[in-house]
Write a protein that holds these residues in place. Structure first.
Motif, PDB file in Angstrom:
ATOM      1  N   SER A 309      83.648  22.210  54.276  1.00 55.94           N
ATOM      2  CA  SER A 309      82.580  21.745  53.578  1.00 55.94           C
ATOM      3  C   SER A 309      81.825  21.829  54.888  1.00 55.94           C
ATOM      4  CB  SER A 309      83.036  19.783  53.946  1.00 55.94           C
ATOM      5  OG  SER A 309      83.250  19.524  54.657  1.00 55.94           O
ATOM      6  N   GLN A 310      81.242  22.081  55.472  1.00 55.36           N
ATOM      7  CA  GLN A 310      79.733  22.207  56.410  1.00 55.36           C
ATOM      8  C   GLN A 310      78.609  22.998  54.809  1.00 55.36           C
ATOM      9  OE1 GLN A 310      79.627  24.586  59.968  1.00 55.36           O
ATOM     10  NE2 GLN A 310      77.567  24.357  60.325  1.00 55.36           N
ATOM     11  N   LYS A 311      77.893  21.409  55.113  1.00 59.00           N
ATOM     12  CA  LYS A 311      76.701  21.815  54.007  1.00 59.00           C
ATOM     13  C   LYS A 311      75.565  22.897  54.929  1.00 59.00           C
ATOM     14  CE  LYS A 311      78.560  19.191  50.745  1.00 59.00           C
ATOM     15  NZ  LYS A 311      79.594  19.233  51.506  1.00 59.00           N
ATOM     16  N   THR A 312      75.192  23.011  56.351  1.00 59.14           N
ATOM     17  CA  THR A 312      74.046  23.324  57.079  1.00 59.14           C
ATOM     18  C   THR A 312      74.737  24.275  57.867  1.00 59.14           C
ATOM     19  OG1 THR A 312      72.848  21.438  56.501  1.00 59.14           O
ATOM     20  CG2 THR A 312      72.046  22.865  58.338  1.00 59.14           C
ATOM     21  N   ILE A 313      74.102  25.477  57.653  1.00 57.00           N
ATOM     22  CA  ILE A 313      75.016  25.856  58.514  1.00 57.00           C
ATOM     23  C   ILE A 313      73.378  26.446  60.169  1.00 57.00           C
ATOM     24  CG2 ILE A 313      74.991  28.200  59.320  1.00 57.00           C
ATOM     25  CD1 ILE A 313      76.741  28.680  56.843  1.00 57.00           C
ATOM     26  N   THR A 314      73.676  26.375  61.131  1.00 56.79           N
ATOM     27  CA  THR A 314      72.230  26.813  62.269  1.00 56.79           C
ATOM     28  C   THR A 314      72.481  27.999  62.417  1.00 56.79           C
ATOM     29  OG1 THR A 314      72.606  24.143  61.862  1.00 56.79           O
ATOM     30  CG2 THR A 314      71.344  24.739  63.928  1.00 56.79           C
ATOM     31  N   ILE A 315      71.752  28.520  62.730  1.00 54.85           N
ATOM     32  CA  ILE A 315      71.362  29.765  63.923  1.00 54.85           C
ATOM     33  C   ILE A 315      70.058  29.608  64.628  1.00 54.85           C
ATOM     34  CG2 ILE A 315      72.650  31.278  62.247  1.00 54.85           C
ATOM     35  CD1 ILE A 315      69.840  31.794  60.805  1.00 54.85           C
ATOM     36  N   ALA A 316      69.967  30.127  66.280  1.00 55.06           N
ATOM     37  CA  ALA A 316      69.066  30.277  66.949  1.00 55.06           C
ATOM     38  C   ALA A 316      67.796  31.042  66.924  1.00 55.06           C
ATOM     39  CB  ALA A 316      69.758  29.143  67.886  1.00 55.06           C
ATOM     40  N   PRO A 317      67.323  31.795  66.091  1.00 57.70           N
ATOM     41  CA  PRO A 317      66.703  33.209  66.587  1.00 57.70           C
ATOM     42  C   PRO A 317      65.626  32.952  67.583  1.00 57.70           C
ATOM     43  CG  PRO A 317      66.220  32.443  64.380  1.00 57.70           C
ATOM     44  CD  PRO A 317      66.752  31.093  64.850  1.00 57.70           C
ATOM     45  N   GLU A 318      65.052  32.094  67.850  1.00 57.02           N
ATOM     46  CA  GLU A 318      64.796  31.115  69.550  1.00 57.02           C
ATOM     47  C   GLU A 318      62.964  31.584  69.259  1.00 57.02           C
ATOM     48  OE1 GLU A 318      66.211  29.034  70.738  1.00 57.02           O
ATOM     49  OE2 GLU A 318      68.265  30.053  70.938  1.00 57.02           O
ATOM     50  N   SER A 319      63.154  32.810  68.118  1.00 54.94           N
ATOM     51  CA  SER A 319      60.957  33.765  68.366  1.00 54.94           C
ATOM     52  C   SER A 319      61.726  34.492  66.546  1.00 54.94           C
ATOM     53  CB  SER A 319      61.170  34.217  69.297  1.00 54.94           C
ATOM     54  OG  SER A 319      59.941  35.194  69.403  1.00 54.94           O
ATOM     55  N   GLY A 320      59.942  34.316  66.591  1.00 56.34           N
ATOM     56  CA  GLY A 320      59.808  35.610  65.035  1.00 56.34           C
ATOM     57  C   GLY A 320      59.926  36.756  66.418  1.00 56.34           C
ATOM     58  N   SER A 321      59.767  36.684  66.826  1.00 51.60           N
ATOM     59  CA  SER A 321      60.299  38.744  67.509  1.00 51.60           C
ATOM     60  C   SER A 321      60.730  39.105  68.055  1.00 51.60           C
ATOM     61  CB  SER A 321      58.726  38.135  68.897  1.00 51.60           C
ATOM     62  OG  SER A 321      58.032  39.214  69.812  1.00 51.60           O
ATOM     63  N   ASN A 322      61.198  39.978  67.362  1.00 55.12           N
ATOM     64  CA  ASN A 322      62.308  40.953  68.404  1.00 55.12           C
ATOM     65  C   ASN A 322      61.518  41.054  70.053  1.00 55.12           C
ATOM     66  OD1 ASN A 322      63.376  41.914  65.794  1.00 55.12           O
ATOM     67  ND2 ASN A 322      62.244  43.755  65.548  1.00 55.12           N
ATOM     68  N   PHE A 323      60.847  41.895  70.035  1.00 54.85           N
ATOM     69  CA  PHE A 323      60.057  41.840  71.555  1.00 54.85           C
ATOM     70  C   PHE A 323      60.522  41.063  72.131  1.00 54.85           C
ATOM     71  CE2 PHE A 323      57.393  41.497  75.363  1.00 54.85           C
ATOM     72  CZ  PHE A 323      57.721  42.404  75.744  1.00 54.85           C
ATOM     73  N   LEU A 324      59.935  39.721  71.596  1.00 54.63           N
ATOM     74  CA  LEU A 324      60.617  38.109  72.912  1.00 54.63           C
ATOM     75  C   LEU A 324      62.062  37.673  72.971  1.00 54.63           C
ATOM     76  CD1 LEU A 324      57.736  36.123  72.560  1.00 54.63           C
ATOM     77  CD2 LEU A 324      57.709  37.234  73.670  1.00 54.63           C
ATOM     78  N   ARG A 325      62.248  38.257  71.777  1.00 53.67           N
ATOM     79  CA  ARG A 325      63.911  37.172  71.961  1.00 53.67           C
ATOM     80  C   ARG A 325      65.012  39.018  72.766  1.00 53.67           C
ATOM     81  NH1 ARG A 325      63.412  36.895  66.666  1.00 53.67           N
ATOM     82  NH2 ARG A 325      64.055  38.819  65.498  1.00 53.67           N
ATOM     83  N   THR A 326      64.207  40.055  72.668  1.00 58.81           N
ATOM     84  CA  THR A 326      64.959  41.023  73.887  1.00 58.81           C
ATOM     85  C   THR A 326      64.659  40.737  75.614  1.00 58.81           C
ATOM     86  OG1 THR A 326      64.830  42.736  72.282  1.00 58.81           O
ATOM     87  CG2 THR A 326      65.078  43.737  75.167  1.00 58.81           C
ATOM     88  N   LEU A 327      63.576  39.913  75.430  1.00 64.63           N
ATOM     89  CA  LEU A 327      62.537  39.793  76.388  1.00 64.63           C
ATOM     90  C   LEU A 327      63.402  38.320  77.318  1.00 64.63           C
ATOM     91  CD1 LEU A 327      59.544  39.250  77.936  1.00 64.63           C
ATOM     92  CD2 LEU A 327      60.516  36.929  78.123  1.00 64.63           C
ATOM     93  N   ILE A 328      64.094  37.497  76.171  1.00 64.46           N
ATOM     94  CA  ILE A 328      65.070  36.179  77.412  1.00 64.46           C
ATOM     95  C   ILE A 328      66.695  36.758  76.950  1.00 64.46           C
ATOM     96  CG2 ILE A 328      63.150  34.289  75.987  1.00 64.46           C
ATOM     97  CD1 ILE A 328      64.583  34.322  73.774  1.00 64.46           C
ATOM     98  N   ASN A 329      67.152  38.031  76.216  1.00 60.05           N
ATOM     99  CA  ASN A 329      68.385  38.454  76.834  1.00 60.05           C
ATOM    100  C   ASN A 329      69.169  38.035  75.433  1.00 60.05           C
ATOM    101  OD1 ASN A 329      69.509  40.320  78.613  1.00 60.05           O
ATOM    102  ND2 ASN A 329      71.794  38.895  78.392  1.00 60.05           N
ATOM    103  N   LYS A 330      68.381  38.181  74.302  1.00 62.21           N
ATOM    104  CA  LYS A 330      68.411  38.188  73.160  1.00 62.21           C
ATOM    105  C   LYS A 330      68.496  38.486  72.167  1.00 62.21           C
ATOM    106  CE  LYS A 330      70.096  33.535  70.449  1.00 62.21           C
ATOM    107  NZ  LYS A 330      70.872  32.041  70.346  1.00 62.21           N
TER     108      LYS A 330
END
Length: 533
Positions: A309-330
């Motif tokens: 019954s979960q209506k909203t699924i929540t995710i956390a990309p943190e940034s729109g940038s591939n590079f910045l996600r690598t920088l923060i270890n994600k």
């Protein structure tokens, strides 16, 4: 506070108990009753026959169980989950005519203790107000605390004796202490009977109403460089499927519930996550989980969530940038995010929520525009409602980000303005407050000097809210924030509280961040952070 009807409250004959504990959640009832920590502590204290624990929230000046005033208790225990709740703690004490400054209290007043993630993160900004800080997990510390409290002839006169317990920090003594934690959470106490609110109005309805809170994991080994929970709750620990089923069966027996809320720093990383979902559904219960790792989502998990019954699924990309996600270890590529969005559409997910941060190191305008770009691309594949939550990065102690300055107001407003055109019928966007984020940064990294500053002025101000207090202090919060970042290596916090994380490890992670180098997750590869020696 309006009267609520509750199941499973604990009522004892207070006159026949040796220790009276007031458990305070410094926010609204509806928020506090949705916090697993409150249920943990309430049940843990009350598991002792000669100890009584009763609840207080921001709205009530008398305990919910027996209508006793706060001043009549031996101990006042605050669970501090959010830094911005500190002001509510002050209000609760002032409204009960209990001196806020610990130096102005005497043996006629209760002893004030505090625990929770904010305390493990940094107790120093509250060192003028709290008598005893709990640095670590309640299942380890509460039994030791109670044993010592009951052994003392006069707990209020002899409370300095608690400084000999590892994990307890007393500002009066200034003792160095170390975080303590449960090695095997299967063996730890669990609140299988939780208070449920049965009669409520809009102001008192818990966020997770008619639901049982089930912690399936604790700690996270992913090593996201901004995430305080990923460091102060190390190492990652997972509750066994056998223990989880036992807890669920007891929950069904003890409550009239139809839903389970899965709790964990990174619950979807549990190696048996799919089996847990299937288990809950097989018991005829619904379930939900607050947030999920993008890189674990697949058709099976999405199907389970929808059946739950979960209506909203929540995710956390943190940034729109591939590079910045690598920088923060994600290092999650945009291509994976877009593929997951296609899965959501294929399974008719009604709503998708995504978390982003502004103010990451080396962030450019193009990186902000990338949030716009990926959101627009998601809508090419996903036809449900898209919700964006955008907040400033708040650098925290005991993370590699503690050396990163908080973003300026001018830069934050300039960057978030780029995101506002996204708002439409298909996209809702929430942008966090710059000033509240800056204040949280100060309270996270502050020293005893900040505590002294607050103590000196807290009664002189009218204490309506943080803005009024800061205005009274005439404090330039951004300048103060920058000063704390520059002087982080001199912060006395690291000489007093040993969270287990090696400062050398954090500095190495900061250096790797500047080069956008990846650190493998724990426990698959040990990164020698120091927690497990």
């Amino acid at each position: 506070m309006k009267v609520v009807k509750e199941d499973n409250i604990v009522k004892k004959n207070i006159r026949r108990t040796d220790l009276k504990v007031a458990l305070c959640y410094p926010n609204q009832y509806r928020i506090g009753m949705s916090c697993l920590a409150l249920h943990y502590i309430y049940n843990l204290f009350n598991s002792y026959e000669n100890v009584v624990c009763e609840r207080f929230f921001l709205e009530n000046t008398f305990s919910l169980e027996s209508q006793l005033p706060l001043s009549k208790f031996d101990i006042i225990a605050f669970t501090l989950q959010f830094e911005l709740d500190y002001i509510n703690m002050f209000k609760i004490l002032i409204n009960s005519k209990i001196p806020v400054d610990r130096q102005k209290r005497n043996t006629s007043h209760p002893i004030i203790i505090a625990g929770g993630p904010c305390v493990m993160e940094n107790p120093l900004p509250l060192s003028n107000f709290i008598d005893i800080f709990f640095i670590g997990e309640a299942e380890v510390l509460v039994p030791k605390f109670i044993e010592r409290a009951l052994s003392l002839k006069n707990i209020k006169r002899d409370f300095l004796d608690f400084s000999s317990i590892t994990g307890l920090y007393l500002p009066e003594v200034g003792n160095k202490t170390k975080r303590v934690w449960v090695e095997n959470i299967d063996d730890a106490f669990y609140p299988t009977i939780q208070v449920l609110t049965r009669m409520y109005d809009k102001s008192t309805k818990p966020i997770f109403s008619n639901s049982f809170l089930l912690e399936i994991s604790r700690g996270c080994g992913r090593g996201c460089r901004f995430c305080i929970s990923g460091y102060i709750y190390r190492p990652p620990r997972y509750r066994s499927i056998k223990k989880i089923e036992k807890i669920i069966d007891e929950a069904i027996e003890n409550h009239k519930i139809n839903k389970i809320i899965l709790v964990g720093t990174s619950a979807s990383d549990h190696p048996k996550f799919k089996e847990i979902c299937e288990l809950i559904l097989s018991k005829g219960l619904f379930f939900s989980t607050p947030s999920l790792r993008i890189d674990v989502l697949d058709e099976d998990i999405i199907s389970f969530l929808l059946k739950g019954s979960q209506k909203t699924i929540t995710i956390a990309p943190e940034s729109g940038s591939n590079f910045l996600r690598t920088l923060i270890n994600k290092p999650i590529p945009n291509s994976l995010i877009l593929n997951v969005a296609k899965l959501f559409q294929r399974n008719n997910v009604p709503s998708l929520k995504m978390y982003f941060m502004v103010g990451l190191p080396n962030e450019s305008i193009k990186d902000i525009e990338a949030i716009n770009a990926i959101s627009s691309k998601i809508l090419e594949n996903f036809k449900g409602l898209l919700k964006l939550s955008v907040n400033p990065l708040i650098p925290k102690p005991y993370t590699p980000m503690q050396w990163v300055p908080y973003i300026s107001r001018k830069e934050y407003l300039k960057k978030t303005k780029i995101l506002k055109p996204l708002k439409s019928k298909k996209i809702s966007i929430s942008i966090g407050s710059w000033s509240m984020g800056c204040l949280e940064h100060i309270l996270s990294l502050g020293t005893s000097e900040l505590s002294e500053l607050l103590s000196t002025n807290i009664l002189a101000s009218n204490l309506v809210n943080w803005q009024s207090l800061i205005g009274w202090l005439r404090l330039n919060i951004h300048d103060y924030s920058r000063m704390l970042t520059v002087n982080i290596n001199e912060n006395p916090l690291f000489n007093i509280i040993d969270n287990g994380i090696s400062i050398d490890f954090l500095k190495a992670e900061y250096y790797k961040m500047t080069l956008a180098l990846f650190t493998q997750p724990c426990p698959s590869t040990c990164s020698s952070c120091g927690v497990c020696n």
